[in-house]
Design an enzyme around this catalytic site. Structure first.
Site, short mmCIF file in Angstrom:
data_model
loop_
_atom_site.label_atom_id
_atom_site.label_comp_id
_atom_site.label_asym_id
_atom_site.label_seq_id
_atom_site.Cartn_x
_atom_site.Cartn_y
_atom_site.Cartn_z
N GLU A 69 -2.66 55.08 -64.13
CA GLU A 69 -2.48 54.99 -65.58
C GLU A 69 -2.90 56.31 -66.24
OE1 GLU A 69 -5.03 52.01 -67.30
OE2 GLU A 69 -4.64 52.68 -69.36
N ASP B 13 -7.29 51.53 -65.73
CA ASP B 13 -8.63 51.37 -66.31
C ASP B 13 -9.05 49.91 -66.24
OD1 ASP B 13 -8.65 54.00 -66.99
OD2 ASP B 13 -8.06 53.69 -69.09
N ASP C 84 -10.08 47.93 -68.38
CA ASP C 84 -10.19 47.39 -69.74
C ASP C 84 -8.94 46.58 -70.06
OD1 ASP C 84 -8.22 49.23 -70.15
OD2 ASP C 84 -9.35 50.50 -71.53
N ASP D 43 -6.33 47.17 -71.93
CA ASP D 43 -5.07 47.91 -71.80
C ASP D 43 -4.70 48.11 -70.34
OD1 ASP D 43 -4.38 48.10 -74.41
OD2 ASP D 43 -5.23 50.10 -74.72
#
Ligand code: 0RA
Length: 659
Positions: free
Chosen positions: A443, A521, A523, A525
């Site tokens: 990403e 990541d 998280d 997103d």
């Protein structure tokens, strides 16, 4: 002839015959215990649940015979299971030939199955229908209780062998059978029943057997009021409600309110089909033979598809619609947005295919086809507005297919023309051996840069992906070939989509890496991006998942540090333990770094925690159950918000991310 045979059997009651039969029965049960896989498929979780389906089959037969309206399945506290029905009860009278109670014969003789009087729907070759005696053989304990003719009869067995006689333990004013069994721990590798798995099967059985109440109760847990989870599955409309349920569950908007529902019978083959069209681009088809899910389809499904194509093509041609729209129609175009359930009952089904999940009987094709053809012709005639919508949809599908085919050609041809054809952003590895090579799909360009520094160049390639890739669930196929990130994945991986007999197939002969690792990541997103990429692989490169090539990297959430010592942690519990082991507490002494993104790690840290094969954790993507994976992707990436919210709320506890 048939009668003669029965009479002869009933009068052959000499002793040597009796003991010989006993030995045969024992040998039969022994065979089941020696090769359980041959009888119930496997001895893992699947086989464990199969035992319940086998017992249920007998009770459902009672329902089909018109004598049973309610079946209760109870998961007991010790993971034994009870199946209770209000049928006629297993016969308990003397079996003349074997000189013992019919109950004992049903429970201990292989293939007696309790169905002496109806051989019609015996399933051969499939995994069901092997009989309750198989379940008995594979249970460390089984108890049968029969309510019949005013009395309660019981008998108990261990590994299929009676441990008691058939005893009368009291009076009753009901009829029915209760089978309680405990799967043998020396046979099964898994002993814990899954409520969800059983619930899914009972829901399905309720749709397949309308009018039958199926209750599931779990005695292993209870709520604040001390009540155990209990659900009753019941369908009045049968398959008609089943297709509605599938589209609703997938969050799909239907084209016409009421599904087409057909029932028919020919040459002892019973056919029931329900289908409707929705606004999505996917086909969802479930098929059953004698209540058994045929995952690989077969002749009944072919008959259904043939009828749909034939009737819709004829209708469109008769109105000159395809020529006017300048499209060339293929049978695929009739399948877009189609949700269907095809269920047949076949007296002697032949199952073939890898998992015996495909119906082979050739005669079934034309029987199903004729049935569906009639019903669809009538439907089109009676619903001209719906017919118009359907035709518009078919024409759109044909146009989209042709656009996709052109776009695909462009992308895939270009690769051949431009030398290596590899994307500029790819940092390839030196190894050319796919088995040894890995590619990280990372990403963002910045984390991609760190990964390029941290990797082992010999076998690790890095392809950074910018931002969120296209949601392929909502996009028409041709759109995906215009997407830079998706094009890069095709070229970097070295796979292509080809057309064979009008079907799209992924050619993976030139696949360049056998580990494809999604690294995002930790998280919200990042999780979203993982889901988008998995959706893409599931819809367009499924063989990569099926072959076990797709993995998800697990970057750590914390680093706990004291002096020179540091511990990486992947969840809160590990973090607290690390704090304690370094001699700190939550208020301080110890340094805690919370990683929100890959970008917060340097190349060395990323290698150590997430890329070094010796210390990293990879989660392999697998498809356990195609139908529920299909439904989950549709629901997660589709239009309807409420089912998605419900899913996220229910599953948030499993997500290993910082919110
Ligand atoms: C054989 C004959 C009859 C019923 C059954 C078997 C039977 C088997 C099972 C297994 C679980 N529940 C069941 N309920 C019934 C018909 C007996 C008659 O004619 O009364």
């Amino acid at each position: 002839m048939e009668n003669d045979k029965i009479n002869e059997e009933e009068t052959a009651t000499n002793n040597s015959q009796y003991s010989a039969d006993n030995i045969t029965a024992l040998e039969g049960l022994e065979a089941v215990r020696l090769r359980p896989g041959m009888y119930i498929g496997s001895t893992d979780e699947k086989g464990l649940h199969h035992l319940v389906y086998e017992v249920l089959d007998n009770s459902i037969d009672e329902h089909l015979a018109g004598h049973c309206s309610h079946i209760v399945t109870v998961i007991n506290e010790d993971n034994s299971v009870s199946v209770k029905d209000n049928g006629r009860g297993i016969p308990t009278g003397m079996h003349k030939k074997l000189q013992k109670s019919a109950l004992e014969v049903v429970m201990t003789v292989l293939h007696a199955g309790g169905k002496f009087d109806k051989q019609t729907y015996q399933v051969s070759g499939g995994l069901h229908g092997v009989g309750v005696s198989c379940v008995n053989a594979l249970s460390s304990m089984l108890r049968a209780e029969v309510h019949r003719e005013g009395q309660i009869f019981t008998q108990t067995y261990s590994k299929g062998i009676p441990t008691t006689s058939v005893d009368i333990i009291g009076d009753t004013d009901i009829t029915g059978t209760i089978i309680t069994f405990r799967p043998d721990p020396t046979i099964f590798t898994e002993l814990e029943y899954s409520y969800e798995t059983l619930a899914k099967r009972l829901r399905e059985l309720a749709y397949l057997n309308k009018g039958l109440h199926l209750t599931l109760q779990d005695m292993r847990t209870s709520d604040e009021k001390g009540e155990h989870p209990t659900e009753t599955f019941f369908s009045e409309g049968g398959l008609l409600e089943f297709v509605q349920h599938i589209d609703k569950q997938n969050g799909r908007e239907v084209l016409v309110d009421v599904p087409v529902h057909v029932r028919g019978e020919q040459d002892n083959v019973q056919v029931e089909v329900a289908f409707q069209y929705n606004r999505s681009y996917r086909e969802t088809l479930r098929s059953y033979v004698n209540n058994i899910n045929t995952v690989e389809g077969g002749t009944h499904v072919n008959g259904f598809r043939r009828a749909i194509s034939h009737v819709l093509k004829k209708y469109g041609e008769s109105k000159d619609l395809f020529a006017k729209a300048k499209v060339k129609i293929s049978s695929e175009d009739f399948r877009e947005g189609l949700t269907a359930v095809v269920a047949v009952k076949v007296p002697e089904p032949q199952f073939k295919g890898q998992t015996k999940g495909e119906l082979g009987n050739p005669e079934v094709t034309s029987i199903v086809s004729a049935c569906v053809r009639n019903a669809l012709e009538i439907f089109l005639e009676e619903n001209p507005a719906a017919a118009k919508m359907l035709m518009d949809k078919v024409i759109l599908a044909a146009k989209a297919r042709s656009a996709a085919s052109k776009a695909r050609e462009m992308v895939q041809r270009k690769n051949v023309l431009t030398g290596s054809g590899l994307p500029g952003k790819l940092a390839d590895c030196s190894s050319k051996d796919p088995e040894k090579s890995e590619i990280y799909l990372v990403e963002g360009d910045s984390a991609g840069g760190t990964a390029k520094q941290g990797r082992d160049r010999e076998f690790q390639a890095i392809l950074p992906l910018r931002g969120k890739i296209l949601n392929v669930e909502k996009a028409l196929e041709y759109k995906i070939y215009e997407n830079e990130e998706i094009k890069n994945m095709f070229t970097a991986l070295g796979v292509r989509i080809e057309e064979k007999d009008g079907e799209r197939v992924l050619n993976i002969e030139k696949l360049r890496y056998h580990k494809i690792i999604i690294m995002c990541d930790a998280d919200v997103d990042g999780s979203h991006i993982v889901t988008l990429i998995l959706t893409f692989f599931f819809r367009y490169m499924r063989p990569l998942i099926e072959n076990g090539y797709i993995y998800i990297a697990a970057p750590p959430l914390y680093q706990v540090k004291k002096g020179k010592r540091s511990i990486y942690c992947w969840n809160d519990a590990d973090r607290d333990q690390a704090i304690a082991s370094l001699g700190g507490d939550k208020t301080g002494n110890v340094g805690i770094q919370r990683y929100k993104g890959l970008g917060e790690m340097n190349a060395e840290q990323l290698w150590e925690t997430t890329m070094d094969p010796v210390s990293r954790t990879l989660r392999q993507a697998t498809i356990e159950d195609f139908e529920s994976a299909d439904a989950t992707f549709s629901m997660l990436m589709g239009d309807e918000v409420p089912p998605r919210r419900a899913f996220i709320e229910a599953n948030a506890k499993y997500a290993n991310v910082i919110i």
